[in-house]
Design an enzyme around this catalytic site. Structure first.
Site, PDB file in Angstrom:
ATOM      1  N   LYS A 136       1.282   2.750  11.268  1.00 13.82           N
ATOM      2  CA  LYS A 136      -0.009   2.391  10.645  1.00 13.82           C
ATOM      3  C   LYS A 136       0.095   1.106  10.250  1.00 13.82           C
ATOM      4  CE  LYS A 136      -3.584   3.721   7.375  1.00 13.82           C
ATOM      5  NZ  LYS A 136      -3.211   2.972   6.171  1.00 13.82           N
ATOM      6  N   GLY A 150     -11.409   2.623   8.729  1.00 15.04           N
ATOM      7  CA  GLY A 150     -11.703   1.522   7.469  1.00 15.04           C
ATOM      8  C   GLY A 150     -13.157   1.979   7.396  1.00 15.04           C
ATOM      9  N   CYS A 184       1.528  -4.602   5.852  1.00 11.36           N
ATOM     10  CA  CYS A 184       1.358  -5.951   6.530  1.00 11.36           C
ATOM     11  C   CYS A 184       2.486  -6.065   7.399  1.00 11.36           C
ATOM     12  CB  CYS A 184       0.761  -6.694   5.602  1.00 11.36           C
ATOM     13  SG  CYS A 184       0.316  -8.240   6.344  1.00 11.36           S
ATOM     14  N   ARG A 235     -10.936   7.331   2.270  1.00  6.51           N
ATOM     15  CA  ARG A 235     -11.961   7.834   0.976  1.00  6.51           C
ATOM     16  C   ARG A 235     -13.247   8.472   1.370  1.00  6.51           C
ATOM     17  NH1 ARG A 235     -12.115   1.567  -0.399  1.00  6.51           N
ATOM     18  NH2 ARG A 235     -12.111   1.731   2.051  1.00  6.51           N
TER      19      ARG A 235
HETATM   20  C1  LIG Z   1      -5.791   5.325  -3.148  1.00  3.13           C
HETATM   21  C2  LIG Z   1      -5.353   5.020  -1.856  1.00  3.13           C
HETATM   22  C3  LIG Z   1      -4.110   5.314  -1.475  1.00  3.13           C
HETATM   23  C4  LIG Z   1      -3.661   4.970  -0.326  1.00  3.13           C
HETATM   24  N1  LIG Z   1      -2.406   5.286   0.142  1.00  3.13           N
HETATM   25  C5  LIG Z   1      -2.141   4.928   1.357  1.00  3.13           C
HETATM   26  C6  LIG Z   1      -0.527   5.441   2.075  1.00  3.13           C
HETATM   27  O1  LIG Z   1      -0.060   6.056   1.040  1.00  3.13           O
HETATM   28  N2  LIG Z   1      -0.371   4.924   2.843  1.00  3.13           N
HETATM   29  C7  LIG Z   1      -1.164   4.158   3.924  1.00  3.13           C
HETATM   30  O2  LIG Z   1      -0.719   3.791   5.022  1.00  3.13           O
HETATM   31  N3  LIG Z   1      -2.418   3.873   3.470  1.00  3.13           N
HETATM   32  C8  LIG Z   1      -2.927   4.286   2.298  1.00  3.13           C
HETATM   33  N4  LIG Z   1      -4.097   3.955   1.908  1.00  3.13           N
HETATM   34  C9  LIG Z   1      -5.020   3.020   2.854  1.00  3.13           C
HETATM   35  C10 LIG Z   1      -5.756   4.209   3.582  1.00  3.13           C
HETATM   36  O3  LIG Z   1      -5.015   5.080   4.282  1.00  3.13           O
HETATM   37  C11 LIG Z   1      -6.905   3.576   4.501  1.00  3.13           C
HETATM   38  O4  LIG Z   1      -6.062   2.736   5.409  1.00  3.13           O
HETATM   39  C12 LIG Z   1      -7.829   2.731   3.816  1.00  3.13           C
HETATM   40  O5  LIG Z   1      -8.483   3.289   2.612  1.00  3.13           O
HETATM   41  C13 LIG Z   1      -9.008   2.385   4.519  1.00  3.13           C
HETATM   42  O6  LIG Z   1      -9.649   3.669   5.269  1.00  3.13           O
HETATM   43  P1  LIG Z   1     -10.900   4.289   4.334  1.00  3.13           P
HETATM   44  O7  LIG Z   1     -12.088   3.203   4.193  1.00  3.13           O
HETATM   45  O8  LIG Z   1     -11.312   5.352   5.228  1.00  3.13           O
HETATM   46  O9  LIG Z   1     -10.406   4.974   2.950  1.00  3.13           O
HETATM   47  C14 LIG Z   1      -4.619   4.135   0.655  1.00  3.13           C
HETATM   48  C15 LIG Z   1      -5.840   3.731   0.234  1.00  3.13           C
HETATM   49  C16 LIG Z   1      -6.191   4.255  -1.055  1.00  3.13           C
HETATM   50  C17 LIG Z   1      -7.780   3.879  -1.349  1.00  3.13           C
END
Ligand SMILES: Cc1cc2nc3c(=O)[nH]c(=O)nc-3n(C[C@H](O)[C@H](O)[C@H](O)COP(=O)(O)O)c2cc1C
Length: 383
Positions: free
Chosen positions: A156, A219, A117, A243
């Site tokens: 990101k 997201g 953030c 996910r």
């Molecule tokens: C278990 C977990 C680990 C994550 N690790 C990272 C990370 O290492 N770096 C990052 O920028 N975002 C990380 N995220 C956020 C994801 O990259 C993504 O922005 C977020 O899960 C929303 O996308 P999604 O709904 O497709 O999962 C993580 C999210 C989860 C749930």
């Protein structure tokens, strides 16, 4: 940024995308998921097809420079795992620059910077100048990295701290000036965590804030239709899936088809899921060894099982495996147990089929109260 659809000899559909100095086969991205987006999973996703660029888990720049074993394992790769982005985390400009140089020398295709953030909570009361100071500092760090390597550097971020502090458009503009090749934006605020609805209008504001670089929306994309809605409503140049890919490594391929001609390929059969889960475990064992690979797979297998239909028998046993043979036994027993839920054609009877997946931003408002995609424990403040 340019996007072009073409049809290969075997009818697979590719939506090519220029991304800094790279040309990607598609504008669909695998998001970093710490603890999950390791080499075996990336290879699985690539073998199933449709993904343009995969990103590693976040890697601490200082640990990488110190050749820390865990950090090196996170960037372990092989030719089939290409093109690969490594996501770096750190706040010391020299360390971030040197880690970027190290990765470039290792033939990594691009570097993503984890911005978490952009606004610390204190900035909420500290006001605009505090935020601008933070923003200037961030832009300087990024500029130094961009100027030191030839490969694309991307960032990101989330939309901001909370709904009153949607700082991502300003940050994106400043980072474009600093030379980033693309922006990834998770359409939620820090305050939202992983709850509530992904804010498509918020992503759109980031798209509108930049002049030339692609913005990749992210997201809750768990279906091809959700990907299309994100493209349509935000004007983003690509979408990144986290996910959703764990539920469904086939999501990239199905999304490409859907975007190209509206054809919704059927969800993979149970037999196909079983084939891929075996492949995934084999790769885990290749990369991490049998004992560790199996232990790590205990938290992976239940994601596949979410689309198996009734699966408690499987989930209960799979969290105990330490050997490949044990996994095979668990799966064989489960397949036998699952027969009671099948019809004469070997398909799940309708009442046992898992409900269709619906993204947060595609649901009726009344049904968004409960987050549908599980969020494993972890440092949400940096994701
Ligand atoms: C278990 C977990 C680990 C994550 N690790 C990272 C990370 O290492 N770096 C990052 O920028 N975002 C990380 N995220 C956020 C994801 O990259 C993504 O922005 C977020 O899960 C929303 O996308 P999604 O709904 O497709 O999962 C993580 C999210 C989860 C749930």
């Amino acid at each position: 940024m340019a996007l072009a659809l073409s049809q290969s000899a075997n009818s697979a559909i590719f939506a090519a995308m220029h991304f800094g100095s790279l040309t990607l086969k598609s504008n669909l991205f695998l998001s970093p998921l710490a603890g999950y987006t390791n080499l075996p999973f990336r290879l699985v996703v690539r073998e199933v097809g449709g993904v343009g660029l995969c990103t590693t888990d976040l890697v601490n720049a200082r640990s990488l420079l110190g050749k820390n074993h865990k950090a090196l394992k996170l960037i372990e790769t092989r030719p089939a795992d290409s093109p690969l982005a490594v996501q770096l985390f750190g706040s010391v400009p020299e360390e971030m620059r040197d880690a970027a140089l190290m990765l470039e020398n290792l033939d990594v295709a691009s570097i993503d910077i984890n911005m978490g953030c952009p606004v610390k909570k204190v900035c909420k009361v500290g006001g605009g100048s505090a935020m601008m100071t933070e923003l200037d500092k961030t832009a300087a760090l990024v500029r130094e990295m961009v100027n030191s390597v030839k490969i694309p550097v991307t960032a990101k971020m989330r939309l901001g701290w909370d709904d009153d502090n949607l700082t991502a458009p300003d940050l994106a503009r400043a980072l474009e000036d600093a030379g980033v090749a693309a922006i990834f934006v998770h359409g939620r605020t820090r305050e939202q965590g992983f709850g509530g609805t992904v804010n498509l209008a918020g992503i759109r504001k980031v798209v509108e804030a930049v002049k030339n670089i692609p913005v990749i929306g992210n997201g809750d994309i768990i279906t091809p239709q959700a990907a299309k809605k994100m493209f349509d409503e935000t004007g983003c140049a690509g979408v990144s899936i986290g996910r959703g890919a764990f539920y469904d490594p086939w999501i990239f391929k199905r999304t490409l088809y859907f975007l190209a001609d509206g054809e919704l390929l059927p969800e993979p059969s149970f037999a196909e899921r079983v084939r891929v889960i075996h492949r995934h475990l084999d790769l885990m064992i290749e990369v991490f060894g049998e004992e560790l690979g199996c232990r790590m797979f205990r938290k992976v297998a239940p994601w596949y099982a979410k689309r198996f239909g009734p699966c408690h028998e499987f989930n209960k046993r799979v969290v105990q495996i330490s050997k490949r043979a044990e996994f095979h036994q668990v799966l064989e027993n489960y397949i036998r147990w699952r027969r009671q839920f099948l019809d004469d054609n070997g398909e799940l009877q309708p009442r046992f089929r898992p409900p269709p997946m619906v993204a947060s931003f595609m649901r009726e408002p009344a049904s968004t109260q409960r987050e549908q995609i599980p969020v494993p424990k972890g440092p949400v403040e940096v994701w």
